[in-house]
Write a protein that holds these residues in place. Structure first.
Motif, PDB file in Angstrom:
ATOM      1  N   PHE A  28       0.829  -1.200   0.000  1.00 42.74           N
ATOM      2  CA  PHE A  28       0.000   0.000   0.000  1.00 42.74           C
ATOM      3  C   PHE A  28       0.864   1.251   0.000  1.00 42.74           C
ATOM      4  CE2 PHE A  28       1.032  -0.726   4.420  1.00 42.74           C
ATOM      5  CZ  PHE A  28       1.151   0.539   4.971  1.00 42.74           C
ATOM      6  N   THR A  29       0.234   2.362  -0.350  1.00 46.03           N
ATOM      7  CA  THR A  29       0.801   3.684  -0.130  1.00 46.03           C
ATOM      8  C   THR A  29      -0.161   4.448   0.774  1.00 46.03           C
ATOM      9  OG1 THR A  29      -0.264   4.603  -2.107  1.00 46.03           O
ATOM     10  CG2 THR A  29       1.968   3.734  -2.362  1.00 46.03           C
ATOM     11  N   ASP A  30       0.340   5.547   1.342  1.00 40.46           N
ATOM     12  CA  ASP A  30      -0.493   6.348   2.244  1.00 40.46           C
ATOM     13  C   ASP A  30       0.005   7.778   2.217  1.00 40.46           C
ATOM     14  OD1 ASP A  30       1.212   6.793   4.982  1.00 40.46           O
ATOM     15  OD2 ASP A  30       1.775   4.925   3.988  1.00 40.46           O
ATOM     16  N   GLY A  31      -0.483   8.602   3.132  1.00 40.56           N
ATOM     17  CA  GLY A  31      -0.133  10.011   3.133  1.00 40.56           C
ATOM     18  C   GLY A  31       1.322  10.301   3.407  1.00 40.56           C
ATOM     19  N   THR A  32       2.093   9.310   3.862  1.00 42.99           N
ATOM     20  CA  THR A  32       3.529   9.523   4.094  1.00 42.99           C
ATOM     21  C   THR A  32       4.370   9.157   2.875  1.00 42.99           C
ATOM     22  OG1 THR A  32       4.023   7.280   4.909  1.00 42.99           O
ATOM     23  CG2 THR A  32       3.163   8.878   6.519  1.00 42.99           C
ATOM     24  N   SER A  33       3.776   8.487   1.884  1.00 45.11           N
ATOM     25  CA  SER A  33       4.543   7.969   0.743  1.00 45.11           C
ATOM     26  C   SER A  33       5.123   9.111  -0.090  1.00 45.11           C
ATOM     27  CB  SER A  33       3.648   7.091  -0.132  1.00 45.11           C
ATOM     28  OG  SER A  33       3.136   6.006   0.608  1.00 45.11           O
ATOM     29  N   GLY A  34       6.416   9.049  -0.330  1.00 44.68           N
ATOM     30  CA  GLY A  34       7.089  10.108  -1.055  1.00 44.68           C
ATOM     31  C   GLY A  34       7.447  11.297  -0.191  1.00 44.68           C
ATOM     32  N   VAL A  35       7.058  11.253   1.087  1.00 43.20           N
ATOM     33  CA  VAL A  35       7.380  12.320   2.029  1.00 43.20           C
ATOM     34  C   VAL A  35       8.426  11.804   3.021  1.00 43.20           C
ATOM     35  CG1 VAL A  35       6.499  13.962   3.725  1.00 43.20           C
ATOM     36  CG2 VAL A  35       5.073  13.312   1.760  1.00 43.20           C
ATOM     37  N   SER A  36       8.005  10.884   3.861  1.00 44.55           N
ATOM     38  CA  SER A  36       8.948  10.278   4.818  1.00 44.55           C
ATOM     39  C   SER A  36       9.152   8.792   4.553  1.00 44.55           C
ATOM     40  CB  SER A  36       8.449  10.477   6.254  1.00 44.55           C
ATOM     41  OG  SER A  36       7.131   9.978   6.394  1.00 44.55           O
ATOM     42  N   THR A  37       8.306   8.206   3.706  1.00 43.79           N
ATOM     43  CA  THR A  37       8.427   6.782   3.392  1.00 43.79           C
ATOM     44  C   THR A  37       8.573   6.598   1.886  1.00 43.79           C
ATOM     45  OG1 THR A  37       6.036   6.409   3.200  1.00 43.79           O
ATOM     46  CG2 THR A  37       7.015   6.196   5.397  1.00 43.79           C
ATOM     47  N   TYR A  38       8.982   5.400   1.490  1.00 45.34           N
ATOM     48  CA  TYR A  38       9.212   5.105   0.073  1.00 45.34           C
ATOM     49  C   TYR A  38       7.928   5.335  -0.718  1.00 45.34           C
ATOM     50  CZ  TYR A  38      10.319   2.472  -4.148  1.00 45.34           C
ATOM     51  OH  TYR A  38      10.520   2.095  -5.448  1.00 45.34           O
ATOM     52  N   ARG A  39       8.054   6.009  -1.846  1.00 42.93           N
ATOM     53  CA  ARG A  39       6.895   6.505  -2.583  1.00 42.93           C
ATOM     54  C   ARG A  39       6.028   5.423  -3.215  1.00 42.93           C
ATOM     55  NH1 ARG A  39       8.169   5.852  -7.776  1.00 42.93           N
ATOM     56  NH2 ARG A  39      10.386   5.666  -8.340  1.00 42.93           N
ATOM     57  N   ALA A  40       6.625   4.283  -3.625  1.00 37.49           N
ATOM     58  CA  ALA A  40       5.895   3.336  -4.471  1.00 37.49           C
ATOM     59  C   ALA A  40       5.049   2.332  -3.704  1.00 37.49           C
ATOM     60  CB  ALA A  40       6.864   2.593  -5.377  1.00 37.49           C
ATOM     61  N   SER A  41       5.514   1.870  -2.552  1.00 37.26           N
ATOM     62  CA  SER A  41       4.740   0.891  -1.789  1.00 37.26           C
ATOM     63  C   SER A  41       5.493   0.483  -0.536  1.00 37.26           C
ATOM     64  CB  SER A  41       4.430  -0.370  -2.623  1.00 37.26           C
ATOM     65  OG  SER A  41       5.601  -0.969  -3.116  1.00 37.26           O
ATOM     66  N   ARG A  42       4.715   0.105   0.475  1.00 38.63           N
ATOM     67  CA  ARG A  42       5.252  -0.578   1.660  1.00 38.63           C
ATOM     68  C   ARG A  42       4.415  -1.841   1.867  1.00 38.63           C
ATOM     69  NH1 ARG A  42       5.610   2.978   6.817  1.00 38.63           N
ATOM     70  NH2 ARG A  42       3.637   3.898   6.110  1.00 38.63           N
ATOM     71  N   ARG A  43       4.868  -2.685   2.786  1.00 32.14           N
ATOM     72  CA  ARG A  43       4.253  -4.005   2.943  1.00 32.14           C
ATOM     73  C   ARG A  43       3.878  -4.252   4.398  1.00 32.14           C
ATOM     74  NH1 ARG A  43       5.632  -9.372   4.226  1.00 32.14           N
ATOM     75  NH2 ARG A  43       4.966 -10.954   2.728  1.00 32.14           N
ATOM     76  N   ILE A  44       2.680  -4.813   4.608  1.00 30.04           N
ATOM     77  CA  ILE A  44       2.270  -5.255   5.932  1.00 30.04           C
ATOM     78  C   ILE A  44       1.760  -6.683   5.817  1.00 30.04           C
ATOM     79  CG2 ILE A  44      -0.059  -4.251   5.677  1.00 30.04           C
ATOM     80  CD1 ILE A  44       0.024  -3.787   8.744  1.00 30.04           C
ATOM     81  N   ALA A  45       2.183  -7.539   6.736  1.00 29.35           N
ATOM     82  CA  ALA A  45       1.763  -8.938   6.752  1.00 29.35           C
ATOM     83  C   ALA A  45       0.707  -9.141   7.830  1.00 29.35           C
ATOM     84  CB  ALA A  45       2.962  -9.847   7.002  1.00 29.35           C
ATOM     85  N   ALA A  46      -0.103 -10.173   7.665  1.00 26.28           N
ATOM     86  CA  ALA A  46      -1.145 -10.474   8.651  1.00 26.28           C
ATOM     87  C   ALA A  46      -1.533 -11.939   8.541  1.00 26.28           C
ATOM     88  CB  ALA A  46      -2.377  -9.594   8.429  1.00 26.28           C
ATOM     89  N   GLU A  47      -1.985 -12.490   9.657  1.00 31.73           N
ATOM     90  CA  GLU A  47      -2.622 -13.808   9.668  1.00 31.73           C
ATOM     91  C   GLU A  47      -4.123 -13.561   9.644  1.00 31.73           C
ATOM     92  OE1 GLU A  47      -1.312 -16.773   9.437  1.00 31.73           O
ATOM     93  OE2 GLU A  47       0.773 -16.072   9.445  1.00 31.73           O
ATOM     94  N   LEU A  48      -4.766 -13.903   8.551  1.00 30.12           N
ATOM     95  CA  LEU A  48      -6.177 -13.595   8.368  1.00 30.12           C
ATOM     96  C   LEU A  48      -7.053 -14.700   8.945  1.00 30.12           C
ATOM     97  CD1 LEU A  48      -5.995 -12.422   4.647  1.00 30.12           C
ATOM     98  CD2 LEU A  48      -5.923 -10.993   6.690  1.00 30.12           C
ATOM     99  N   PRO A  49      -8.119 -14.366   9.680  1.00 27.35           N
ATOM    100  CA  PRO A  49      -9.036 -15.400  10.167  1.00 27.35           C
ATOM    101  C   PRO A  49      -9.735 -16.069   8.990  1.00 27.35           C
ATOM    102  CG  PRO A  49      -9.928 -13.201  10.584  1.00 27.35           C
ATOM    103  CD  PRO A  49      -8.532 -13.012  10.101  1.00 27.35           C
ATOM    104  N   ALA A  50      -9.723 -17.386   8.966  1.00 33.08           N
ATOM    105  CA  ALA A  50     -10.206 -18.132   7.800  1.00 33.08           C
ATOM    106  C   ALA A  50     -11.628 -17.777   7.412  1.00 33.08           C
ATOM    107  CB  ALA A  50     -10.080 -19.633   8.062  1.00 33.08           C
ATOM    108  N   GLU A  51     -12.483 -17.568   8.389  1.00 28.48           N
ATOM    109  CA  GLU A  51     -13.893 -17.308   8.114  1.00 28.48           C
ATOM    110  C   GLU A  51     -14.228 -15.821   8.128  1.00 28.48           C
ATOM    111  OE1 GLU A  51     -15.690 -19.796   7.149  1.00 28.48           O
ATOM    112  OE2 GLU A  51     -14.006 -21.153   7.543  1.00 28.48           O
ATOM    113  N   GLY A  52     -13.222 -14.979   8.233  1.00 24.16           N
ATOM    114  CA  GLY A  52     -13.481 -13.549   8.331  1.00 24.16           C
ATOM    115  C   GLY A  52     -13.752 -13.140   9.766  1.00 24.16           C
ATOM    116  N   GLY A  53     -13.872 -11.840  10.001  1.00 25.01           N
ATOM    117  CA  GLY A  53     -14.163 -11.351  11.335  1.00 25.01           C
ATOM    118  C   GLY A  53     -13.127 -10.363  11.823  1.00 25.01           C
ATOM    119  N   PRO A  54     -13.122 -10.082  13.135  1.00 25.09           N
ATOM    120  CA  PRO A  54     -12.210  -9.064  13.694  1.00 25.09           C
ATOM    121  C   PRO A  54     -10.742  -9.431  13.489  1.00 25.09           C
ATOM    122  CG  PRO A  54     -13.951  -9.637  15.255  1.00 25.09           C
ATOM    123  CD  PRO A  54     -14.022 -10.646  14.149  1.00 25.09           C
TER     124      PRO A  54
END
Length: 277
Positions: free
Chosen positions: A206-232
């Motif tokens: 993803f990119t966000d409001g910091t991209s090209g300002v204080s963070t790399y402009r093209a993309s950053r990465r976040i990992a997650a373990e997703l609940p199989a059935e969805g939810g919080p």
């Protein structure tokens, strides 16, 4: 979907910070490895016509057999610790595979495949980029950036085209679903993809409001373990990391799809890398 503005999670601050600093140290150690991505000296797309490249011996091509190198009488490679000469055929390279079984002198020849294109990259520990790397700064860890959201899975994974940092390459990933979260008065939806180079879990670029300002402009990465059935779910943006393309022009890392270009400024995770002049 509109979520209630999340409250800051209650965490054990010393434990939280210790784990974060360990994550940071591990990232820096990996980047400084003599045969890490900072040592990529070039990247070449292989085709049916044999080509020679300044950084590696031999003429290289791709055939139905696999990757072919043809060495002159004066040229040598070592493959799986055995010297080879003349014509040598490597088994076909699978998508997202990294193969490092050839070398000459101190240089490793890596074969990989991205978006159906076979790539050759020489990895040279003496490459100037690695020598000039200083550090990757980061925002201070803050529990505020552990954000609560809702994972909404798709009925079935969707084959999704993702642009790459190198022109002419398009990644194909299984999109698993979206994580929806409210932050600073905005509702955001991040598309999550299956696995990644390291395998397992899921990730979003993803990119966000910091991209090209204080963070790399093209993309950053976040990992997650997703609940199989969805939810919080909780997303820890403190663990947002840079992809290889933030450091080198020789990596075809995935770029943020249109949906993942957020307006909100996520002041967490890794910032733009620093190199010596």
């Amino acid at each position: 979907m509109t979520l209630t503005e999340p409250t800051t999670p209650v965490v054990d601050r010393p434990e939280f910070e210790a784990a974060w600093y360990a994550w940071r140290a591990q990232n820096e150690e990996r980047r400084r490895d003599a045969y890490g991505f900072l040592s990529y000296a070039a990247v070449y797309k292989l085709g049916e016509t044999a080509q020679r490249f300044a950084e590696v011996p031999g003429a290289w091509s791709v055939s139905d057999e696999g990757v072919v190198v043809e060495l002159s009488d004066e040229e040598r490679l070592t493959v799986d610790e055995d010297p080879v000469h003349g014509r040598f055929v490597f088994a076909p390279v699978a998508e997202r595979e990294f193969r490092r079984d050839a070398r000459f002198d101190e240089v490793v020849v890596e074969l990989s495949k991205r978006g159906g294109i076979t790539l050759l990259r020489p990895i040279d520990p003496a490459h100037g980029l690695r020598e000039s790397y200083v550090e990757t700064p980061a925002f201070a860890p803050d529990p505020r950036w552990i954000v609560r959201g809702e994972y909404v899975p798709f009925e079935a994974p969707r084959d999704t085209a993702i642009d790459a940092a190198i022109d002419g390459i398009t990644h194909q990933h299984d999109a698993l679903g979206e994580v929806v979260f409210d932050l600073d008065g905005t509702t955001n939806r991040l598309l999550f993809l299956a696995g990644g180079a390291a395998g397992g879990g899921a990730f979003a670029v993803f990119t966000d409001g910091t991209s090209g300002v204080s963070t790399y402009r093209a993309s950053r990465r976040i990992a997650a373990e997703l609940p199989a059935e969805g939810g919080p779910i909780e997303l820890d943006f403190n663990r947002t990391g840079n992809l290889q393309c933030a450091y080198t022009n020789y990596s075809p890392c995935p770029l943020a799809p249109a949906q993942n270009r957020l307006v909100v400024a996520i002041e967490a995770g890794e910032k733009t890398p620093v190199f010596a002049d």
